[in-house]
Design a protein around this motif. Structure first.
Motif, PDB file in Angstrom:
ATOM      1  N   GLN A 179     -35.417 -20.475 -17.439  1.00  0.00           N
ATOM      2  CA  GLN A 179     -33.967 -20.327 -17.432  1.00  0.00           C
ATOM      3  C   GLN A 179     -33.361 -21.315 -18.416  1.00  0.00           C
ATOM      4  OE1 GLN A 179     -32.171 -20.297 -13.576  1.00  0.00           O
ATOM      5  NE2 GLN A 179     -30.522 -21.605 -14.251  1.00  0.00           N
ATOM      6  N   ILE A 180     -32.505 -20.817 -19.304  1.00  0.00           N
ATOM      7  CA  ILE A 180     -31.801 -21.675 -20.245  1.00  0.00           C
ATOM      8  C   ILE A 180     -30.335 -21.630 -19.869  1.00  0.00           C
ATOM      9  CG2 ILE A 180     -31.219 -22.039 -22.666  1.00  0.00           C
ATOM     10  CD1 ILE A 180     -33.764 -20.448 -23.330  1.00  0.00           C
ATOM     11  N   ALA A 181     -29.809 -22.689 -19.302  1.00  0.00           N
ATOM     12  CA  ALA A 181     -28.412 -22.721 -18.880  1.00  0.00           C
ATOM     13  C   ALA A 181     -27.549 -23.235 -20.009  1.00  0.00           C
ATOM     14  CB  ALA A 181     -28.264 -23.613 -17.655  1.00  0.00           C
ATOM     15  N   LEU A 182     -26.405 -22.614 -20.189  1.00  0.00           N
ATOM     16  CA  LEU A 182     -25.490 -23.083 -21.217  1.00  0.00           C
ATOM     17  C   LEU A 182     -24.723 -24.305 -20.750  1.00  0.00           C
ATOM     18  CD1 LEU A 182     -24.092 -19.820 -22.770  1.00  0.00           C
ATOM     19  CD2 LEU A 182     -25.994 -21.236 -23.502  1.00  0.00           C
ATOM     20  N   GLY A 183     -24.550 -24.437 -19.450  1.00  0.00           N
ATOM     21  CA  GLY A 183     -23.935 -25.635 -18.910  1.00  0.00           C
ATOM     22  C   GLY A 183     -22.451 -25.778 -19.155  1.00  0.00           C
ATOM     23  N   GLU A 184     -21.790 -24.715 -19.585  1.00  0.00           N
ATOM     24  CA  GLU A 184     -20.357 -24.830 -19.791  1.00  0.00           C
ATOM     25  C   GLU A 184     -19.642 -23.699 -19.072  1.00  0.00           C
ATOM     26  OE1 GLU A 184     -19.097 -22.989 -23.822  1.00  0.00           O
ATOM     27  OE2 GLU A 184     -20.889 -24.164 -24.206  1.00  0.00           O
ATOM     28  N   PRO A 185     -18.628 -24.018 -18.261  1.00  0.00           N
ATOM     29  CA  PRO A 185     -17.852 -22.942 -17.655  1.00  0.00           C
ATOM     30  C   PRO A 185     -17.003 -22.269 -18.727  1.00  0.00           C
ATOM     31  CG  PRO A 185     -16.952 -25.070 -17.052  1.00  0.00           C
ATOM     32  CD  PRO A 185     -18.206 -25.331 -17.835  1.00  0.00           C
ATOM     33  N   PHE A 197     -22.297 -18.308 -17.969  1.00  0.00           N
ATOM     34  CA  PHE A 197     -23.415 -17.402 -18.220  1.00  0.00           C
ATOM     35  C   PHE A 197     -24.618 -18.211 -18.670  1.00  0.00           C
ATOM     36  CE2 PHE A 197     -21.264 -17.759 -22.249  1.00  0.00           C
ATOM     37  CZ  PHE A 197     -22.242 -17.694 -23.213  1.00  0.00           C
ATOM     38  N   TRP A 198     -25.816 -17.630 -18.484  1.00  0.00           N
ATOM     39  CA  TRP A 198     -27.059 -18.312 -18.828  1.00  0.00           C
ATOM     40  C   TRP A 198     -28.103 -17.279 -19.217  1.00  0.00           C
ATOM     41  CZ3 TRP A 198     -31.072 -16.989 -15.579  1.00  0.00           C
ATOM     42  CH2 TRP A 198     -30.713 -16.449 -14.352  1.00  0.00           C
ATOM     43  N   TYR A 199     -29.122 -17.742 -19.914  1.00  0.00           N
ATOM     44  CA  TYR A 199     -30.194 -16.870 -20.399  1.00  0.00           C
ATOM     45  C   TYR A 199     -31.523 -17.253 -19.764  1.00  0.00           C
ATOM     46  CZ  TYR A 199     -27.042 -15.653 -24.231  1.00  0.00           C
ATOM     47  OH  TYR A 199     -25.980 -15.212 -24.976  1.00  0.00           O
ATOM     48  N   GLU A 200     -32.313 -16.244 -19.396  1.00  0.00           N
ATOM     49  CA  GLU A 200     -33.715 -16.476 -19.032  1.00  0.00           C
ATOM     50  C   GLU A 200     -34.540 -16.596 -20.301  1.00  0.00           C
ATOM     51  OE1 GLU A 200     -35.070 -14.295 -15.120  1.00  0.00           O
ATOM     52  OE2 GLU A 200     -33.950 -12.942 -16.429  1.00  0.00           O
ATOM     53  N   ASP A 201     -34.163 -15.805 -21.291  1.00  0.00           N
ATOM     54  CA  ASP A 201     -34.870 -15.720 -22.560  1.00  0.00           C
ATOM     55  C   ASP A 201     -33.797 -15.632 -23.645  1.00  0.00           C
ATOM     56  OD1 ASP A 201     -35.972 -14.648 -24.905  1.00  0.00           O
ATOM     57  OD2 ASP A 201     -37.251 -13.227 -23.860  1.00  0.00           O
ATOM     58  N   PRO A 202     -33.876 -16.433 -24.704  1.00  0.00           N
ATOM     59  CA  PRO A 202     -32.837 -16.409 -25.732  1.00  0.00           C
ATOM     60  C   PRO A 202     -32.663 -15.050 -26.408  1.00  0.00           C
ATOM     61  CG  PRO A 202     -34.372 -18.226 -26.105  1.00  0.00           C
ATOM     62  CD  PRO A 202     -34.904 -17.427 -24.971  1.00  0.00           C
ATOM     63  N   ASN A 203     -33.630 -14.142 -26.278  1.00  0.00           N
ATOM     64  CA  ASN A 203     -33.536 -12.823 -26.894  1.00  0.00           C
ATOM     65  C   ASN A 203     -33.048 -11.743 -25.934  1.00  0.00           C
ATOM     66  OD1 ASN A 203     -34.542 -13.754 -29.406  1.00  0.00           O
ATOM     67  ND2 ASN A 203     -36.590 -13.786 -28.493  1.00  0.00           N
ATOM     68  N   SER A 204     -32.593 -12.138 -24.748  1.00  0.00           N
ATOM     69  CA  SER A 204     -32.149 -11.153 -23.751  1.00  0.00           C
ATOM     70  C   SER A 204     -30.640 -11.259 -23.552  1.00  0.00           C
ATOM     71  CB  SER A 204     -32.861 -11.394 -22.421  1.00  0.00           C
ATOM     72  OG  SER A 204     -32.427 -12.610 -21.852  1.00  0.00           O
ATOM     73  N   PRO A 219     -24.098 -14.023  -8.738  1.00  0.00           N
ATOM     74  CA  PRO A 219     -24.381 -13.224  -9.934  1.00  0.00           C
ATOM     75  C   PRO A 219     -23.399 -12.059 -10.061  1.00  0.00           C
ATOM     76  CG  PRO A 219     -26.175 -13.041  -8.318  1.00  0.00           C
ATOM     77  CD  PRO A 219     -25.138 -13.946  -7.739  1.00  0.00           C
ATOM     78  N   LYS A 220     -22.987 -11.767 -11.319  1.00  0.00           N
ATOM     79  CA  LYS A 220     -21.985 -10.724 -11.543  1.00  0.00           C
ATOM     80  C   LYS A 220     -22.324  -9.760 -12.663  1.00  0.00           C
ATOM     81  CE  LYS A 220     -19.104 -11.224  -8.306  1.00  0.00           C
ATOM     82  NZ  LYS A 220     -18.815 -10.114  -7.403  1.00  0.00           N
ATOM     83  N   GLY A 221     -23.504  -9.773 -13.208  1.00  0.00           N
ATOM     84  CA  GLY A 221     -23.839  -8.791 -14.227  1.00  0.00           C
ATOM     85  C   GLY A 221     -24.581  -9.420 -15.395  1.00  0.00           C
ATOM     86  N   ARG A 222     -24.858  -8.590 -16.401  1.00  0.00           N
ATOM     87  CA  ARG A 222     -25.564  -9.037 -17.607  1.00  0.00           C
ATOM     88  C   ARG A 222     -24.688  -8.752 -18.811  1.00  0.00           C
ATOM     89  NH1 ARG A 222     -31.403  -9.077 -17.089  1.00  0.00           N
ATOM     90  NH2 ARG A 222     -31.260 -10.120 -19.107  1.00  0.00           N
ATOM     91  N   GLY A 223     -24.431  -9.739 -19.620  1.00  0.00           N
ATOM     92  CA  GLY A 223     -23.600  -9.570 -20.803  1.00  0.00           C
ATOM     93  C   GLY A 223     -22.914 -10.861 -21.153  1.00  0.00           C
TER      94      GLY A 223
END
Length: 186
Positions: free
Chosen positions: A1-7, A20-27, A43-47
């Motif tokens: 998990q790669i968290a952006l850490g910013e609201p 939002f955060w990424y599991e994989d930088p290409n997803s 959780p509220k979706g992907r995008g």
């Protein structure tokens, strides 16, 4: 998990922060709501989240690149409902109407502007727009920018207003360079 850490934004009632955060930088990113009182993320979706509706009931986001473009979606803050509303090649711009029942956004054509309801009805407003649009505080007008058709360098940008039903378009000004505004006539 790669968290952006910013609201990315507060809900209008102040009870949620969106991130939002990424599991994989290409997803596609995972969108979560963080309760400001503490607790587990919801959780509220992907995008990529764009904004809360003014009444706080909906979170708008874009996601899911397909051959037709990015998809504008809204998801219920309090529940599970998720709606696909519109598709665009440039899903970076959207602005809610004050009534939280409609928004203006980039449209399917390159740099076009559309008016979309939360029920998915779409009305194209302008073609070849500059990619920006916003609602008036009263909700009775939309402003947007358009480059001059004859200016191939797009150095002249015209600011227009239009009613949400697509009537009464008025060119209110012209920007020749950043910060230089000139009043023009219809």
């Amino acid at each position: 998990q790669i968290a952006l850490g910013e609201p990315l934004g507060w809900s209008p009632d102040g009870n949620w922060l969106c991130t939002f955060w990424y599991e994989d930088p290409n997803s596609h990113a995972h969108i979560s709501l963080l309760p400001t009182s503490g607790g587990e993320p919801v959780p509220k979706g992907r995008g990529r989240p764009l904004s809360f509706s003014p009444d706080g009931r909906w979170l708008m986001y874009y996601g899911g690149w397909h051959f037709t473009g990015w998809h504008y979606r809204i998801v219920s803050v309090a529940g599970e409902e998720d709606r696909l509303l519109a598709t665009s090649y440039d899903a970076t711009m959207a602005d809610w109407a004050p009534d939280s029942r409609q928004f203006v956004c980039a449209a399917p054509g390159w740099r076009d502007i559309s008016h979309v309801t939360i029920d998915g009805e779409e009305l194209p407003l302008a073609s070849g727009g500059g990619g920006t649009a916003s609602w008036s505080p009263s909700g009775d007008l939309i402003s947007f920018s358009l480059p001059d058709d004859w200016d191939l360098k797009h150095e002249a940008i015209f600011i227009h207003t239009i009613r949400p039903d697509g009537t009464d378009e008025v060119r209110v000004s012209q920007t020749v360079s950043p910060g230089a505004m000139y009043r023009t006539h219809r």
